[in-house]
Write a protein that holds these residues in place. Structure first.
Motif, short mmCIF file in Angstrom:
data_model
loop_
_atom_site.label_atom_id
_atom_site.label_comp_id
_atom_site.label_asym_id
_atom_site.label_seq_id
_atom_site.Cartn_x
_atom_site.Cartn_y
_atom_site.Cartn_z
N THR A 137 59.27 98.77 146.92
CA THR A 137 58.31 97.67 146.95
C THR A 137 57.40 97.73 145.73
OG1 THR A 137 58.36 97.73 149.36
CG2 THR A 137 56.48 96.62 148.36
N GLN A 138 57.16 98.96 145.26
CA GLN A 138 56.24 99.14 144.14
C GLN A 138 56.84 98.68 142.81
OE1 GLN A 138 53.18 101.29 144.28
NE2 GLN A 138 53.25 100.92 146.47
N ARG A 346 51.25 105.58 150.39
CA ARG A 346 51.77 104.33 149.79
C ARG A 346 51.71 103.17 150.76
NH1 ARG A 346 55.72 106.06 146.76
NH2 ARG A 346 57.05 106.68 148.50
N ARG A 347 52.14 103.40 152.00
CA ARG A 347 52.23 102.31 152.97
C ARG A 347 50.99 102.23 153.85
NH1 ARG A 347 56.19 99.00 152.11
NH2 ARG A 347 56.44 98.48 154.30
N GLY A 348 50.14 103.27 153.79
CA GLY A 348 49.01 103.29 154.71
C GLY A 348 47.65 103.14 154.07
N ALA A 373 50.37 106.78 145.46
CA ALA A 373 51.20 105.66 145.93
C ALA A 373 52.58 105.62 145.27
CB ALA A 373 50.47 104.35 145.68
N ARG A 374 52.76 106.36 144.17
CA ARG A 374 54.06 106.36 143.49
C ARG A 374 54.89 107.60 143.84
NH1 ARG A 374 52.37 101.79 142.64
NH2 ARG A 374 51.43 101.09 140.70
N ASN A 375 54.37 108.39 144.77
CA ASN A 375 55.01 109.64 145.15
C ASN A 375 56.46 109.44 145.60
OD1 ASN A 375 54.81 112.44 145.80
ND2 ASN A 375 54.74 111.89 147.96
N ASP B 223 47.49 100.88 147.29
CA ASP B 223 47.80 100.49 145.90
C ASP B 223 49.15 99.80 145.85
OD1 ASP B 223 45.50 101.64 144.99
OD2 ASP B 223 46.45 103.57 144.50
N LEU B 224 49.24 98.85 144.93
CA LEU B 224 50.54 98.18 144.78
C LEU B 224 50.97 98.27 143.33
CD1 LEU B 224 52.70 96.60 146.29
CD2 LEU B 224 51.49 94.51 145.69
#
Lengths: 450, 224
Positions: A137-138, A346-348, A373-375, B223-224
């Protein structure tokens, strides 16, 4: 076809807890004609298809970028693991049955109807090779939430009776016994009693009223009982009145992971009703990633109204309590790398909480190349860790984690998800890796100060 | 009716009508779907800002993925910007728009137009080469991908045939070579008629899909 539930004995001796490796697989549940399975899948799919999902289904430009974010593709190079490809039959079904030009596709025969054989072939892609970690999604230039769509696809797969044997078995056990790993209320009570005695810690159970309701993951109850002790130590020191409830303690939600919405709801409602019964102001979720998604972001929707209490992951509770001065810790002069559980970070959206806790401990945080979030996922989320046939693929994906954590040179490796921890335990045993994945909660509990 | 007369008249009207109807129909197909209420306690209520942020920030790939997506992204920008300059910056195209809408603007300098044409051709052929050779893209590709590529490059190819002719400023009522002009115009009409029914609809769908994800992630504070 399904085997009786007692044909799925648990394996609680291996580094990874699941059911024993099945001698014969039952990846197709129930005795139904294929036409009925398709109707059920179609119905579930249609029910789920809201506005956002429809926008996503319409928007894919087939750029293939999502493959570059997926640990399963990156470590195998196999194009079938391209995240959006995992949804191909569902895109096909959407375009033929529900999309704006569905009637054109049907009238001109431009899209074939999805078959049960197709769905069976896709079972591996929807379950074994997707942890719903959402890294795809990222990267998607169209912003398509592929992980969310895989979650919806699983609803259809469950309705069609096409869930991997092990995942179906643990989900069914969770619905029947209240826990996927045999942590029944009786087992929990006995364990808590034993832990309270052995560790000389007070663990209130079934209090009529409490400010905080503590919940656990069955992985913690059965594999990491020190996490239960750590939870008790932290909550005792926080000054809140708190309790464990035998009515609702199991925070894992295999209804959600397997794709059964009814089971997801009943599992969530046990926790919600327990919290309401003891008039809790805060429900603290354990170190479990998908439990956070299930209750923090979907729990109120299962109830059908806002929750009358706050839902905090234990790392958020720790950060908040350290910030407010309810908890104090002794500093720890060490360097640590942190593995972000995908569903929490990332999702939470709770990426900062563990970092705040580590800062309060004075720990030098050495971030991995891809962090927050990119982990990269550990490879075991989304129920994948339970599926024996997925082990070789999961181990391939795990190679990324080992390399990135080793590169930090940190003495400690920490996370805040018991499912990630057991995936690391399993990977460690498989590769003979030296590093052990620790618990952030247990680290804090060991450093509590007056 | 001469071919050019058809292209300038009924052909253009049909293409514009298909474009409008197709766009409305496709968007309506999305927006008629139900929205389930979300009762979870939001971490942020600035959902519109989150949607807008996603629409803007997703115009460039996140840093962590750059090494794997930089070439493809730059190439996509190359032919998207190239197409925009070719369409909006070429004097006869501006005259075409002016005749339809009354709006006009200065043309791009000749060198910029030439660069844009080159960027567009190189970019589209590079994109085709990648689609033909990448195992991932070969697996994902379907009729829409191939047709959309061909329909996108068609006005460029037919435009080159027109530009080979003596350049006529403006939008003459009777061009010296009406057939190539008619074919060029028809290829453009095919493009706009095809757009809303195909993957080319990402031209407007990008705002919808990015917006939904941006709002959902803003709600979670993720974050996106």
């Amino acid at each position: 076809m399904s085997a009786p539930a007692n044909d799925h004995p648990l394996d609680l001796e291996s580094p990874r807890f699941s059911i024993e490796k099945p001698a014969a697989r039952y990846d197709k549940q129930g005795e139904r004609p294929d036409a009925e399975r398709l109707v059920a899948a179609q119905r579930a799919f249609g029910r789920d298809f809201g506005r956002a999902a429809a926008a996503y289904m319409e928007s894919c430009i087939h750029c293939g970028n999502c493959a570059e974010a997926c640990h399963f593709y990156l470590t195998t190079g196999d194009p079938k693991y391209t995240p959006i490809w995992k949804l191909e039959p569902f895109k096909q079904a959407y375009k033929r049955e529900a999309g704006p030009f569905a009637w054109v596709y049907r009238a001109l025969g431009l899209k074939r109807a999805v078959t049960v054989e197709q769905l069976e072939a896709w079972q591996e892609l929807v379950y074994d090779s997707c942890t719903m970690c959402g890294r795809c999604t990222q990267i998607c230039p169209m912003g398509i939430d592929i992980a969310g769509l895989v979650g919806l696809a699983r609803h259809a797969m469950f309705e069609a009776g096409l869930v991997p044997h092990e995942l179906w078995a643990v989900a069914e056990r969770a619905e029947r016994e209240g826990s996927p790993l045999g942590a029944t209320p009786k087992v929990l009570s006995e364990r808590l009693e034993w832990l309270a005695d052995d560790y000389e810690v007070e663990i209130p159970v079934d209090q009529p009223e409490a400010e905080v309701l503590a919940t656990f993951s069955s992985i913690e109850i059965m594999k990491y009982p020190e996490s239960l002790v750590a939870t008790a130590k932290v909550l005792n020191r926080s000054g809140y009145t708190w309790t464990v409830s035998t009515r609702g303690y199991e925070a894992t939600n295999f209804g959600m992971l397997s794709g059964n919405v009814a089971w997801q709801r009943s599992m969530s409602l046990k926790l919600i009703e327990a919290a309401i019964a003891c008039k809790a102001k805060i429900l603290v979720l354990p170190e479990c990633g998908h439990a956070y998604s299930a209750l923090r972001w979907q729990g109120a929707n299962m109830l059908g109204r806002p929750l009358p209490f706050r839902v905090l992951h234990i790392s958020e509770f720790l950060a908040e309590s350290l910030r407010s001065g309810r908890l104090k810790v002794r500093p720890l002069a060490m360097a640590a790398a942190f593995h972000d559980p995908c569903q929490i970070s990332r999702r939470g959206g709770a990426t900062s909480a563990p970092r705040e806790v580590l800062a309060a401990l004075g720990v030098e945080l050495r971030e991995t190349k891809d962090a927050g979030a990119r982990n990269f996922c550990c490879g075991g989320g989304g129920g994948v860790v339970t599926i024996h046939r997925a082990d070789p693929l999961r181990h391939k994906a795990f190679e990324i984690k080992m390399a990135q954590l080793d590169a930090t040179g940190a003495e400690l490796a920490l996370t805040s998800c018991a499912n990630c921890r057991q995936t690391f335990d399993d990977g460690r045993a498989h590769f003979g890796w030296r590093r052990e994945m620790g618990s952030l909660l247990e680290l804090v509990a060991g450093q509590l100060a007056d | 009716m001469e071919l050019l007369e058809f292209a300038r008249g009924p052909g253009l009207a049909i293409a514009l009508a298909l474009f409008a109807i197709g766009t409305v129909w496709r968007l309506a197909g999305i927006f008629r779907r139900p929205v389930k209420p979300d009762y979870s306690e939001p971490r942020s209520t600035a959902l519109a800002a989150g949607a807008l942020r996603a629409i803007v920030t997703r115009m460039w790939h996140p840093r962590n993925f750059r090494s794997r997506t930089l070439v493809g992204t730059l190439n996509a920008y190359g032919y998207h910007v190239g197409l925009a300059i070719v369409f909006f910056g070429f004097a006869p195209h501006i005259a075409f728009v002016e005749r339809l809408t009354g709006l006009a603007w200065p043309a791009a300098p000749a060198w910029l137009f030439a660069v844009a044409v080159a960027l567009t051709f190189i970019g589209l052929f590079y994109a085709l080469m990648v689609r033909l050779t990448s195992p991932v893209l070969r697996l994902l590709s379907n009729f829409d991908d191939w047709a959309s590529w061909a329909i996108t490059i068609a006005p460029m190819v037919t435009g080159m045939a027109v530009i080979m002719l003596p350049i006529e400023q403006g939008y003459p009522a009777s061009p010296a070579s009406p057939v190539p002009v008619a074919i060029h115009l028809l290829s453009f009409e095919l493009l706009i008629a095809w757009l809303p029914f195909s993957k080319l609809a990402h031209a407007f769908l990008v705002f919808v899909s990015r917006g939904y994800t941006g709002a959902a992630f803003a709600r979670k504070g993720a974050d996106l």
